[in-house]
Structure formats: structure tokens, C-alpha cells
Design an enzyme around this catalytic site. Structure first.
Site, mmCIF file in Angstrom:
data_model
loop_
_atom_site.group_PDB
_atom_site.id
_atom_site.type_symbol
_atom_site.label_atom_id
_atom_site.label_comp_id
_atom_site.label_asym_id
_atom_site.label_seq_id
_atom_site.Cartn_x
_atom_site.Cartn_y
_atom_site.Cartn_z
ATOM 1 N NE ARG A 163 49.920 35.294 47.140
ATOM 2 C CZ ARG A 163 49.354 36.265 47.855
ATOM 3 N NH1 ARG A 163 50.113 37.082 48.588
ATOM 4 N NH2 ARG A 163 48.045 36.403 47.867
ATOM 5 C CB SER A 237 45.693 34.167 42.912
ATOM 6 O OG SER A 237 44.755 34.788 43.743
ATOM 7 C CD GLU A 333 49.807 33.468 43.797
ATOM 8 O OE1 GLU A 333 49.466 32.520 44.518
ATOM 9 O OE2 GLU A 333 49.219 34.558 43.773
HETATM 10 N N1 EPU Z 1 37.834 41.801 40.878
HETATM 11 C C1 EPU Z 1 36.986 41.848 39.801
HETATM 12 N N2 EPU Z 1 36.649 40.653 39.215
HETATM 13 C C2 EPU Z 1 37.106 39.465 39.631
HETATM 14 C C3 EPU Z 1 37.991 39.436 40.723
HETATM 15 C C4 EPU Z 1 38.346 40.627 41.342
HETATM 16 O O1 EPU Z 1 36.546 42.895 39.389
HETATM 17 O O2 EPU Z 1 36.763 38.455 39.027
HETATM 18 C C5 EPU Z 1 38.190 43.065 41.554
HETATM 19 C C6 EPU Z 1 37.523 43.147 42.914
HETATM 20 O O3 EPU Z 1 36.251 43.702 42.832
HETATM 21 C C7 EPU Z 1 38.466 44.046 43.678
HETATM 22 C C8 EPU Z 1 39.819 43.684 43.096
HETATM 23 O O4 EPU Z 1 39.566 43.084 41.823
HETATM 24 O O5 EPU Z 1 38.215 45.400 43.392
HETATM 25 C C9 EPU Z 1 40.633 42.755 43.973
HETATM 26 O O6 EPU Z 1 39.926 41.555 44.200
HETATM 27 P P1 EPU Z 1 40.040 40.742 45.592
HETATM 28 O O7 EPU Z 1 39.896 41.668 46.721
HETATM 29 O O8 EPU Z 1 39.151 39.566 45.483
HETATM 30 O O9 EPU Z 1 41.518 40.282 45.677
HETATM 31 P P2 EPU Z 1 42.545 39.805 44.591
HETATM 32 O O10 EPU Z 1 43.507 40.884 44.306
HETATM 33 O O11 EPU Z 1 41.792 39.241 43.441
HETATM 34 C C10 EPU Z 1 44.313 38.912 46.307
HETATM 35 C C11 EPU Z 1 45.164 37.694 46.432
HETATM 36 C C12 EPU Z 1 44.385 36.537 47.023
HETATM 37 C C13 EPU Z 1 43.861 36.971 48.377
HETATM 38 C C14 EPU Z 1 42.998 38.214 48.190
HETATM 39 C C15 EPU Z 1 42.511 38.775 49.503
HETATM 40 C C16 EPU Z 1 46.828 37.792 44.693
HETATM 41 C C17 EPU Z 1 47.247 37.316 43.353
HETATM 42 N N3 EPU Z 1 45.667 37.323 45.135
HETATM 43 O O12 EPU Z 1 43.279 38.606 45.349
HETATM 44 O O13 EPU Z 1 45.288 35.463 47.219
HETATM 45 O O14 EPU Z 1 43.093 35.927 48.974
HETATM 46 O O15 EPU Z 1 43.761 39.256 47.563
HETATM 47 O O16 EPU Z 1 43.580 39.332 50.194
HETATM 48 O O17 EPU Z 1 47.548 38.560 45.323
HETATM 49 C C18 EPU Z 1 46.178 33.482 46.245
HETATM 50 O O18 EPU Z 1 47.272 34.044 46.250
HETATM 51 O O19 EPU Z 1 46.033 32.297 45.837
HETATM 52 C C19 EPU Z 1 45.005 34.218 46.693
HETATM 53 C C20 EPU Z 1 43.774 33.719 46.593
#
Ligand code: EPU
Length: 337
Positions: A163, A237, A333
Site C-alpha cells: 500500500r 481498510s 492506511e
Molecule cells: N479477521 C478477524 N476479524 C475481522 C477481520 C479479519 O478475525 O474483523 C481475520 C480473518 O479471519 C483472517 C485475517 O483476519 O484470518 C485477515 O482477514 P481478511 O482475509 O479479511 O483480510 P485483511 O487482512 O483484513 C486485507 C486487505 C484488504 C483486502 C483483503 C483481501 C489490508 C489492510 N487489507 O484485509 O484490502 O481486500 O486483505 O486480500 O491489507 C483495503 O486495502 O482497503 C482492503 C480492503
């Protein structure tokens, strides 16, 4: 034409009210140059807006907001295995993804439905489900705000990171991105390794997926987890996933055995900020008309009529809580204005 006292509410996906003293949109590079020449005399602070999907407006803006309305998407060259596709910065990002899919060009299907404009995509190296812009990037063109010259940047010059790009760091405020060209495939290598995609494809009963199927799967996942900014104001995010050292991780794991994490290399581990915030009890927390989204703790939301400063204060409380519970520093972010 420069307008005065314009409410930026329709121009940011958080749906926050903020009055800009001056506002103009540009549809051509010539119009942009004229506006910048005008501002060389007026000397107002500049804010360039694309889709407004990565900003938190915490106050009125005393300066000139420039809305990027440069439009156009075209395949500019075709080779045996790939095509170069150029899009102007004011195009909607998802429209670019749809263009690629309609023309059977692969590489950005995992990035379906990310809110925002084409110009913002390289600025913060958007990413989702195992793909980032840098993986398909060919070049971009950006206009130097002082010299008004258009310069080409190849991937190396953009300094892409998680990012991150040079346009958020060393060259911040120096260039306006006018177009981006991606290198898209004619014979596709799909990236469905991200667990949720495979699960979604299985639910859709698809065994030999096309890029359209992958895009549909990503759209379904995003719609189930992330609030649609047209219905609930948000900026995706709000925080980045933090990276910590192995030793700190081993200690954390003793107290939090289920902590979501991804190894980066031998010494560093990426944590899921969403998990940290969720596990700290913030998910779904609502204060008046804003709060933390109920399905994804990484997303802060405006249910209507909230103030940007309140959302900022909430993000500060979350930062402090995460620091005190886990000893981990979160980073925002979203750009704070
Ligand atoms: N999780 C929780 N609770 C929550 C959210 C997530 O326990 O409320 C856990 C999930 O179960 C999982 C882990 O955290 O084990 C990661 O969650 P997820 O796969 O939803 O992805 P993320 O890390 O929360 C990132 C990006 C998103 C992108 C997704 C999918 C960042 C900051 N965010 O989210 O990007 O869509 O992966 O690749 O890197 C954005 O940048 O605006 C964005 C939405």
C-alpha cells in the site's frame, strides 16, 4: 472553472461533509495545466481527488481541490501473450477491471470491485486476494506540478511497497498521475490460492474457472464482508496489516494462540490488523452515527452525518488499545486531511 465553497461530501466515499474554499475538475491535461498555472499565482494548498476512496476529511479544506476527470481506456499494443492497456487516471477502477475481463485480458480479476479511481491504484499499490498493482504494472504518466511536464515512470521508479509508492512518500504532492498502463495476459495464470476464493468458487460449483469466474468470486466475497460505500460511508481498510519481528511474535503467541498471521520471511511476520481489532472487542462497536463495521473490524464506517474528526478520534483510540493489549503499533492506511 473554479467554484467556491463546495461541499466535498459527494466526492469522498466516507460521505463526510467538508467545505473546500475552491474546487475545479479537469477533463484534459490542458485544463489541468491551466488550473495549475492559475494556482502558481494564487498559491493555494492543493488536494487532488480521484474517487475519494482513501481519505478521511477531518475539517474544511482551505485551498483548491482538483477533481481528476481524465477519461479513456484503450488497448495500446498487442503481443503474442499479452496486451498493454492504458487507462486515464479519472476512470473508475472497477470499470477498468470490467474492460479487461470483457476483452479476456487477465491479471486484475482479483482486484475487482475495489472502490476508487485508476489514478489512486498505483499511488497506494492497491491489492487484494494475493494480487497487487505492481504485479501487472507497465508504466504510468504523471504531470509535474511545478514544471507542468509529463513524465513516464516505470515500476522501479514507483518504489512500490505494501500500500505504498513513491507518490505517497518522496514525491508526495509533486506529481499528478494522469494515466497508467498495465501489462495484461492473453493466456491466463489464475491466482486462486487465497483461501476465500477457492471456497467461493467451490460454492459456485466452478471447477475450471475463467477470469470472469474469479472476478465474480471476488465480488461475492467483498460484498459479503465489506460495506458498500454507496450505502454505508467507509474507506475500505482503515489500517494496514502490521509487520513484527519473530521474537515479538513468539511472545504474543503465548497469550494469543489463535492470532491470525502470515510469515513474510525468516525474521518477520505480518499480523492481520482486523483480527487484532476484532479480538480487542471493537468489531461492531457503534458510537452515535459512526463506528467499526460489524463484519470486518479493519473498516471504520459513517452511518450518516458523522464528523471526520470523530472517526479520527475513534481510530486513535483503537491505535492506543492495540498498542496496550498487544504492544503492536498500527498504522493508518487512509490519508488524513
Ligand atoms: N479477521 C478477524 N476479524 C475481522 C477481520 C479479519 O478475525 O474483523 C481475520 C480473518 O479471519 C483472517 C485475517 O483476519 O484470518 C485477515 O482477514 P481478511 O482475509 O479479511 O483480510 P485483511 O487482512 O483484513 C486485507 C486487505 C484488504 C483486502 C483483503 C483481501 C489490508 C489492510 N487489507 O484485509 O484490502 O481486500 O486483505 O486480500 O491489507 C483495503 O486495502 O482497503 C482492503 C480492503
Amino acid at each position: 472553472m473554479i467554484q467556491t465553497n463546495v461541499n466535498l461530501q459527494p466526492h469522498n466515499t466516507f460521505g463526510l461533509e467538508s467545505i473546500a474554499t475552491h474546487f475545479a475538475s479537469f477533463k484534459t491535461i490542458e485544463e489541468l495545466k491551466e488550473l495549475l498555472i492559475h494556482n502558481q499565482t494564487a498559491q493555494q494548498e492543493l488536494l487532488v481527488l480521484g474517487g475519494g476512496s482513501n481519505i478521511l476529511l477531518t475539517k474544511n479544506f482551505d485551498g483548491l481541490v482538483l477533481k481528476n476527470d481524465l477519461k479513456g481506456i484503450a488497448t495500446v499494443s498487442e503481443q503474442e501473450n499479452h496486451c498493454l492497456v492504458k487507462a486515464f487516471a479519472g476512470e473508475n477502477w472497477h470499470d477498468f477491471v470490467l474492460y479487461a475481463i470483457e476483452n479476456n485480458l487477465g491479471g486484475i480479476e482479483n482486484l475487482s470491485l475495489i472502490p476508487g479511481s485508476v489514478g489512486a491504484a498505483p499511488m497506494q499499490n492497491i491489492g487484494a486476494y494475493g494480487t497487487e498493482i505492481k504485479d501487472v504494472f507497465h508504466e504510468l504518466e504523471a504531470l509535474n506540478i511545478e514544471t507542468l511536464e509529463v513524465k513516464k515512470f516505470e515500476a522501479d521508479a514507483c518504489n512500490f511497497g505494501y500500500r505504498e509508492s513513491v507518490f505517497k512518500r518522496g514525491l508526495k504532492g509533486k506529481y499528478i498521475i494522469v494515466s497508467m498502463t498495465l501489462r495484461l495476459t492473453k493466456n491466463h495464470t489464475l491466482n486462486t490460492s487465497y483461501g476465500a476464493i477457492e471456497k467461493q468458487l467451490a460454492e459456485m460449483k466452478i471447477t475450471a474457472p475463467t477470469i470472469k469466474n474469479v472476478s465474480d468470486a471476488v465480488i461475492a466475497i467483498r460484498q459479503s464482508k465489506l460495506p458498500d460505500p454507496k450505502q454505508i460511508g467507509n474507506s475500505g481498510s482503515f489500517f494496514k496489516n502490521p509487520v513484527i519481528g519473530k521474537e515479538q511474535f513468539e511472545t504474543l503467541k503465548i497469550n494469543f494462540p489463535n492470532i491470525a498471521h502470515y510469515p513474510i520471511d525468516e525474521n518477520n511476520i505480518k499480523l492481520a490488523a482486523g483480527w487484532l481489532i476484532d479480538n480487542a472487542g471493537w468489531k461492531g462497536k457503534t458510537i452515535d452515527n459512526y463506528g467499526v463495521h460489524k463484519n470486518q473490524a479493519l473498516v471504520l464506517v459513517n452511518y450518516g452525518g458523522a464528523q471526520g474528526q470523530d472517526i479520527y478520534n475513534l481510530s486513535q483510540e483503537i491505535l492506543e488499545s492495540i498498542k496496550s493489549i498487544y504492544g503492536v503499533d498500527l498504522e493508518r492506511e487512509v490519508n488524513i486531511i
